[in-house]
Enzyme design. Structure first.
Site, PDB file in Angstrom:
ATOM      1  N   PRO A 254       0.782  -1.246   0.000  1.00 38.05           N
ATOM      2  CA  PRO A 254       0.000   0.000   0.000  1.00 38.05           C
ATOM      3  C   PRO A 254       0.808   1.287   0.000  1.00 38.05           C
ATOM      4  O   PRO A 254       0.249   2.356  -0.054  1.00 38.05           O
ATOM      5  CB  PRO A 254      -0.816  -0.113   1.278  1.00 38.05           C
ATOM      6  CG  PRO A 254       0.052  -0.892   2.191  1.00 38.05           C
ATOM      7  CD  PRO A 254       0.786  -1.894   1.336  1.00 38.05           C
ATOM      8  N   GLY A 255       2.147   1.215   0.114  1.00 37.38           N
ATOM      9  CA  GLY A 255       2.946   2.412  -0.050  1.00 37.38           C
ATOM     10  C   GLY A 255       3.799   2.813   1.125  1.00 37.38           C
ATOM     11  O   GLY A 255       4.533   3.810   1.037  1.00 37.38           O
ATOM     12  N   CYS A 370       7.066 -11.422   4.658  1.00 40.62           N
ATOM     13  CA  CYS A 370       6.497 -11.467   6.011  1.00 40.62           C
ATOM     14  C   CYS A 370       6.113 -12.910   6.319  1.00 40.62           C
ATOM     15  O   CYS A 370       4.943 -13.241   6.514  1.00 40.62           O
ATOM     16  CB  CYS A 370       5.320 -10.506   6.157  1.00 40.62           C
ATOM     17  SG  CYS A 370       4.072 -10.642   4.869  1.00 40.62           S
TER      18      CYS A 370
END
Length: 435
Positions: A254-255, A370
Site C-alpha cells: 500500500p505504499g 512477512c
C-alpha cells in the site's frame, strides 16, 4: 435481526471457516463506533475457535455428528461474549446469537433452540465458563499450519536462545505472545506527531501508541503520518552509504515502504510497481497525499522486470508470500487452506532472479517476506548464492535483531528473534553487485 456488528463478524467467520479465505481488510469499515465490539469479538472467535468448538462438543446430543457451520458460528460468538466480554449483557449475548442462528444465509434455523439452550446454561455462571474455556489446551486453537509456522520462527535461533526455555516452552511462549492483539506502530512524515504517540526506545523514528490514547486517525488521514509495523521500519533502517539515484519498489502497495525509501533517499528517481489496478490507483493517491514523488506503474512485477532494460541502484523486493509472519495481526491465518505455497515460492524465485538482473553495478538488492517459512526466505538466499556468484552478501542490518552480538556488528540477513522482538515475522537478505 442481529446488530450490524455481529452480522459483520458472522460474515467474516463464514469467509474463514467456510471459504478458507482471509478476512478482508475493510470488513468493519461501515460500523462506526460498533467496530470496537466487532473487532474484539472477531479476534476472540478466531484466536479461540478450537477450544470454543471443543467446549460445545460434549454438550451436543450426538457429539460425533457435528453441527453446521452456521450453528458453530452462532455458538462461538455467544460463548465468546459471555466468557470474555463483560460489557455485553447476558440477554444481548444469548438473544443475538439465537437470532443469528435463525438467519437464512448465516445460520441454521433448526438449531435455534439448541443455541438458546446451550447459551442460557452457560450464562448462568460466566466466570465458570471463562475458566473452563481457558483450562482447555491451547493446542486446540492451532492447527498444523500454525505449529509449523511457530517451529519455523524459532528454528534459526536455537532452542532456549535468548529466553532460557526449552523448545516446547519457547513454542508455547511464542504462541501466547501472538494471541495478544498487536500494538500499532507509526512513523511521522511531517510536522509534530499528535499527543498519545511516544518514541520507541529501541527503534529510532518509530512511534508507539500510549496506553489509553485514541487512535490517531485524523493525523493519518491528513498524510502527516502513517502506520508501519516495527519490523518493516527495522528492515528499511539498513546501513548503506553508496550513491542511490534510481530506486525500484517492486511490489509497492500500500505504499509504506515506498514512502520510507523516498524519505531515506531524497532526490532519487523512484519507481513503484503494483499489479492490481485498484491498489495501484490507491498507491498513487497515498503517495500524492504524502508528498512523495514516484512513478507508479501498474504491471505484473515479474513480467515488467523481465522485459525492462532499466537498471537500479536500490531494489526492494517485498515479495508476495504466505504471510505466516502476520499470524498475530491475522489470527485467521492458521485456519486457511495454505495450498498455494508451491506457486508462491516459484513466483518469489522468478521475481528474485529478474530483480537481480536489473541491479546496477554498485547497487543493493533487498529481498523480504512477512513469513517465517524457510522455503520463502533462507532457501532463496542459498539458491541465489549459487545462481549469481557475482552478487555479494551485503551486511546492512544490526546483528542484535537476530542474536546477541558485539556492538555495531552487521549482518546480511534480516531475521528478528520472535521472542525478543515485538513486530511481524519478517525475514530477508541483502546482496550487492560489485562495481
Amino acid at each position: 435481526m442481529p446488530t450490524p456488528a455481529r452480522l459483520h463478524v458472522a460474515h467474516a467467520l463464514h469467509e474463514v471457516f467456510g471459504e478458507r479465505a482471509r478476512v478482508p481488510d475493510i470488513w468493519d469499515r461501515d460500523l462506526g463506533e460498533d467496530a470496537h465490539l466487532a473487532q474484539a469479538l472477531l479476534g476472540l472467535c478466531l484466536r479461540r475457535w478450537g477450544r470454543l468448538q471443543a467446549w460445545v462438543k460434549p454438550r451436543l446430543k450426538d457429539p460425533d455428528r457435528g453441527v453446521p457451520l452456521g450453528t458453530q458460528v452462532a455458538l462461538a460468538m455467544g460463548l465468546a461474549q459471555l466468557a470474555w466480554l463483560p460489557g455485553v449483557g447476558d440477554h444481548a449475548a444469548v438473544h443475538e446469537a439465537v437470532e443469528l442462528a435463525a438467519t437464512r444465509d448465516l445460520g441454521f434455523a433448526p438449531h435455534k433452540g439448541l443455541v438458546n439452550a446451550i447459551l442460557r446454561r452457560a450464562a448462568k455462571d460466566r466466570p465458570a465458563l471463562a475458566a473452563e474455556l481457558e483450562a482447555l489446551p491451547a493446542a486446540l486453537d492451532r492447527p498444523p499450519a500454525a505449529r509449523r509456522a511457530l517451529e519455523a520462527a524459532l528454528a534459526p535461533h536455537g532452542a532456549g536462545h535468548g529466553a532460557s526455555l526449552g523448545v516446547g516452552d519457547e513454542l508455547e511462549a511464542l504462541w501466547t505472545r501472538l494471541q495478544q492483539p498487536p500494538r500499532p506502530a507509526f512513523r511521522s512524515l511531517r510536522g509534530e506527531a499528535p499527543d498519545g504517540l511516544a518514541p520507541d526506545p529501541d527503534l529510532p523514528g518509530c512511534l508507539r501508541l500510549e496506553e489509553g490514547a485514541p487512535f490517531p486517525r485524523p493525523w493519518l488521514e491528513s498524510g502527516a503520518g502513517m502506520v508501519q509495523d516495527r519490523s518493516s521500519q527495522a528492515l528499511l533502517a539498513y546501513a548503506w552509504d553508496r550513491p542511490v539515484a534510481r530506486i525500484l519498489d517492486a511490489c509497492a502497495a500500500p505504499g509504506g515502504k515506498t514512502t520510507t525509501l523516498a524519505l531515506r533517499h531524497p532526490g532519487a528517481a523512484l519507481t513503484a510497481l503494483e499489479v492490481h489496478p485498484r491498489r495501484a490507483a490507491r498507491l498513487r493517491q497515498t503517495l500524492q497525499q504524502r508528498g512523495v514523488a514516484a512513478e507508479v506503474i501498474q504491471a505484473d512485477a515479474a513480467e515488467w522486470l523481465e522485459t525492462t532494460e532499466a537498471a537500479f541502484d536500490l531494489i526492494l523486493l517485498d515479495a508476495p508470500c504466505s504471510g505466516s509472519g502476520t499470524l498475530q495481526k491475522h489470527p485467521e491465518w492458521p485456519w486457511l487452506a495454505h495450498d498455494d505455497l508451491p506457486r508462491l515460492t516459484g513466483l518469489q524465485r522468478r521475481l528474485l532472479a529478474a530483480a537481480a538482473e536489473r541491479l546496477a553495478p554498485g547497487g543493493l538488492l533487498i529481498y523480504a517476506v512477512c513469513s517465517w517459512l524457510p522455503e520463502e526466505g533462507s532457501a532463496h538466499r542459498e539458491w541465489l548464492a549459487e545462481a549469481r556468484p557475482d552478487l555479494r552478501p551485503a551486511e546492512v542490518w544490526p546483528a542484535s535483531l537476530d542474536a546477541p552480538a558485539p556492538g555495531g556488528a552487521l549482518r546480511a540477513g534480516f531475521r528478528p528473534h520472535p521472542l525478543r522482538w515485538e513486530g511481524e515475522g519478517f525475514q530477508g537478505f541483502a546482496v550487492a553487485r560489485p562495481r
